[in-house]
Design an enzyme around this catalytic site. Structure first.
Site, PDB file in Angstrom:
ATOM      1  N   SER A  97      -7.121   2.714  -4.698  1.00 17.84           N
ATOM      2  CA  SER A  97      -7.801   2.990  -3.446  1.00 17.84           C
ATOM      3  C   SER A  97      -7.145   2.368  -2.224  1.00 17.84           C
ATOM      4  O   SER A  97      -7.551   2.640  -1.093  1.00 17.84           O
ATOM      5  CB  SER A  97      -9.252   2.501  -3.541  1.00 17.84           C
ATOM      6  OG  SER A  97      -9.319   1.097  -3.727  1.00 17.84           O
ATOM      7  N   LYS A 146      -7.515  -3.731   4.623  1.00 12.84           N
ATOM      8  CA  LYS A 146      -8.068  -2.554   3.956  1.00 12.84           C
ATOM      9  C   LYS A 146      -9.520  -2.405   4.389  1.00 12.84           C
ATOM     10  O   LYS A 146     -10.262  -3.396   4.469  1.00 12.84           O
ATOM     11  CB  LYS A 146      -7.972  -2.744   2.445  1.00 12.84           C
ATOM     12  CG  LYS A 146      -8.497  -1.573   1.624  1.00 12.84           C
ATOM     13  CD  LYS A 146      -8.291  -1.823   0.133  1.00 12.84           C
ATOM     14  CE  LYS A 146      -8.862  -0.696  -0.707  1.00 12.84           C
ATOM     15  NZ  LYS A 146      -8.640  -0.910  -2.160  1.00 12.84           N
ATOM     16  N   SER A 167      -6.195  -0.542  -8.105  1.00 17.93           N
ATOM     17  CA  SER A 167      -6.083  -0.125  -6.703  1.00 17.93           C
ATOM     18  C   SER A 167      -5.044  -0.876  -5.892  1.00 17.93           C
ATOM     19  O   SER A 167      -4.749  -0.486  -4.763  1.00 17.93           O
ATOM     20  CB  SER A 167      -7.449  -0.238  -6.010  1.00 17.93           C
ATOM     21  OG  SER A 167      -8.321   0.747  -6.486  1.00 17.93           O
TER      22      SER A 167
END
Length: 494
Positions: A152, A76, A176
């Site tokens: 996210s 990520k 997230s």
């Protein structure tokens, strides 16, 4: 080089076993993953950066003999620094920021033998539950490209659901990991506070509300990854005693558990029928597996919790912008999105005393949840209150964005607080995902499990929370549920 035709039949551990037996090479797996990324990137936009040279160099240098040796993996693009590779955090202001050393997490992923070949899309600074950053574009849900994969960790969720990789990096400061897992039909576990080091650049991210892990298709992959990366690093604020092996926990049936469940939003806002039905169906499944279930919820003021969470949100964004100015000068923050700068303006208008007063409420929520767990082993809720929103549905309106831009330029944080514009937008977003923030403020582990599907074929996740340090209980139950209701064979029609 040829691709591996049966690639998506295997999870990460399955691929690693093939590599170990010499039935497929790590180079073939990498080439297959790269080809799959190429095939869906234009339609879904899950990746913001390819790291093909780094991956191929890792193969040339020889991979460590770790438990996931040869398996392609994506990081990520937030909190997962890889030395020499830009980490933009979804922001134009950090488009060319290059970390000089690996995070502890990334070092341990490399040591496990994973082949990292790219970074996935995130909203700016990971601040919202949808992935539509202005700097890197919209990421779409493989199950329905008109919808968000969440945030996210939206890019990672889209990549795993689209079968680019069997697992990808994620982190969770308010849901997230779990929200994208629910929206994309994946398994997502948020570990206990301190289970995975945030070093070397941070001790506790967001005062310990944020933590690192992954999104996976299989339960055992999540457990094996946590085995590979868990543990404190020198200088960490505290360490959790070793659990004894998370992968091993998936191989043993769980004890008979007493599970509380609730499908009511803590904000008294609507919960979609499919999300509520997922909880009721899961409660029935648990009973059929021999567990005890009872409808109950901890005694927590949901609106107070959300306002407490927003105070953390405001303060942390303000601090991050201060750090940006110190590192890059005054010009760089103006590249940020208006909403981000407005959040920072509100944070700057909050005094230290008020901020700490709100932070002290974390203890109230932790004690209430602790009392709940004296009676119950786990708490079951929906992961989200609704199905994945459509692209653009949760973003500020053009009028709101103009107001935020003007207020941010004027640094009118007090005015923004009085008008309540930012809080209204934030609460409108949180009403879609009101079940996840409690685990972040209290530090307990929680997981989203894809046990329900709508008649239109959209995945719906349910969330289980457990007492602090009880990840093994969650993994054991998740493996039992996965066996009872297999989900990995479902795949989106891309």
């Amino acid at each position: 080089m040829q691709t591996f035709a049966e690639y998506d039949r295997y999870d990460a551990l399955g691929l690693a076993a093939l590599v170990a037996r010499g039935e497929v090479s790590a180079a073939e797996l990498l080439h297959t993953a790269q080809q799959r990324a190429d095939a869906v990137q234009a339609a879904l936009n899950p990746l913001v950066r390819r790291m093909d040279r780094e991956a191929e160099a890792a193969l040339r240098d020889g991979l460590p003999q770790g438990p996931l040796r040869g398996v392609p993996y994506l990081l990520k693009d937030l909190m997962q620094a890889y030395a020499g590779v830009p980490m933009s955090m979804g922001s134009a202001a950090l488009r060319d920021f290059v970390p000089v050393e690996d995070d502890v997490l990334v070092r341990r992923l490399k040591r496990a033998g994973l082949v990292i070949f790219g970074k996935t899309n995130v909203p700016e600074f990971g601040l919202v539950a949808y992935t539509e950053p202005k700097a890197f574009g919209v990421t779409r849900n493989p199950w329905d490209a008109a919808r968000t994969p969440g945030g996210s960790s939206g890019g990672s969720a889209a990549a795993v659901a689209a079968r680019i990789v069997p697992a990808a990096g994620a982190n969770d400061g308010g849901g997230s990991i779990r929200i994208p897992a629910a929206y994309c039909g994946l398994f997502g576990l948020k570990p206990s506070r301190g289970r995975v080091s945030s070093g070397p650049d941070a001790g506790e991210v967001w005062l310990g509300a944020a933590c690192e892990h992954a999104l996976t298709r299989s339960v055992r992959d999540s457990a094996a990854l946590l085995d590979a990366v868990a543990g404190a690093a020198p200088g960490d604020p505290f360490a959790i005693a070793p659990d004894g092996g998370f992968l091993a926990a998936t191989l043993q049936p769980p004890p008979r558990l007493c599970v509380a469940f609730s499908a009511q939003s803590p904000l008294d806002t609507p919960v979609a029928r499919d999300c509520a039905e997922a909880v009721r169906a899961t409660a029935a499944l648990l009973e059929s597996l021999g567990h005890a279930v009872e409808e109950a919820a901890p005694d927590i003021d949901g609106m107070s919790l959300m306002r407490t969470y927003l105070m953390l949100y405001f303060g942390e964004v303000a601090a991050q912008l201060r750090e940006l100015r110190a590192q890059f000068g005054t010009a760089r923050p103006h590249l940020l999105e208006p909403g981000t700068r407005a959040l920072a303006a509100i944070g700057e208008a909050i005094g230290a005393g008020e901020y700490m007063q709100w932070q002290h409420r974390w203890n109230v929520f932790g004690r209430a949840l602790g009392a709940h767990f004296e009676r119950y082993d786990l708490w079951l809720t929906p992961t989200t209150a609704d199905l994945p929103p459509r692209i653009g549905e949760l973003a500020p309106t053009p009028l709101q964005e103009r107001l935020l831009d003007v207020a941010a330029r004027l640094r009118a944080g007090r005015l923004l607080r009085r008008l309540g514009v930012v809080e209204q937008v934030a609460l409108r977003n949180l009403a879609r995902t009101p079940f996840t923030q409690l685990a972040n403020l209290t530090g307990v582990p929680a997981m989203s499990v894809p046990l329900h599907w709508t008649t239109q074929g959209l995945p719906v996740g349910v969330q289980f929370m457990a007492p602090f340090g009880a990840e093994s209980t969650l993994f054991a139950l998740a493996a039992q549920l996965e066996q009872a209701r297999p989900w990995a064979q479902r795949r989106p029609a891309l």
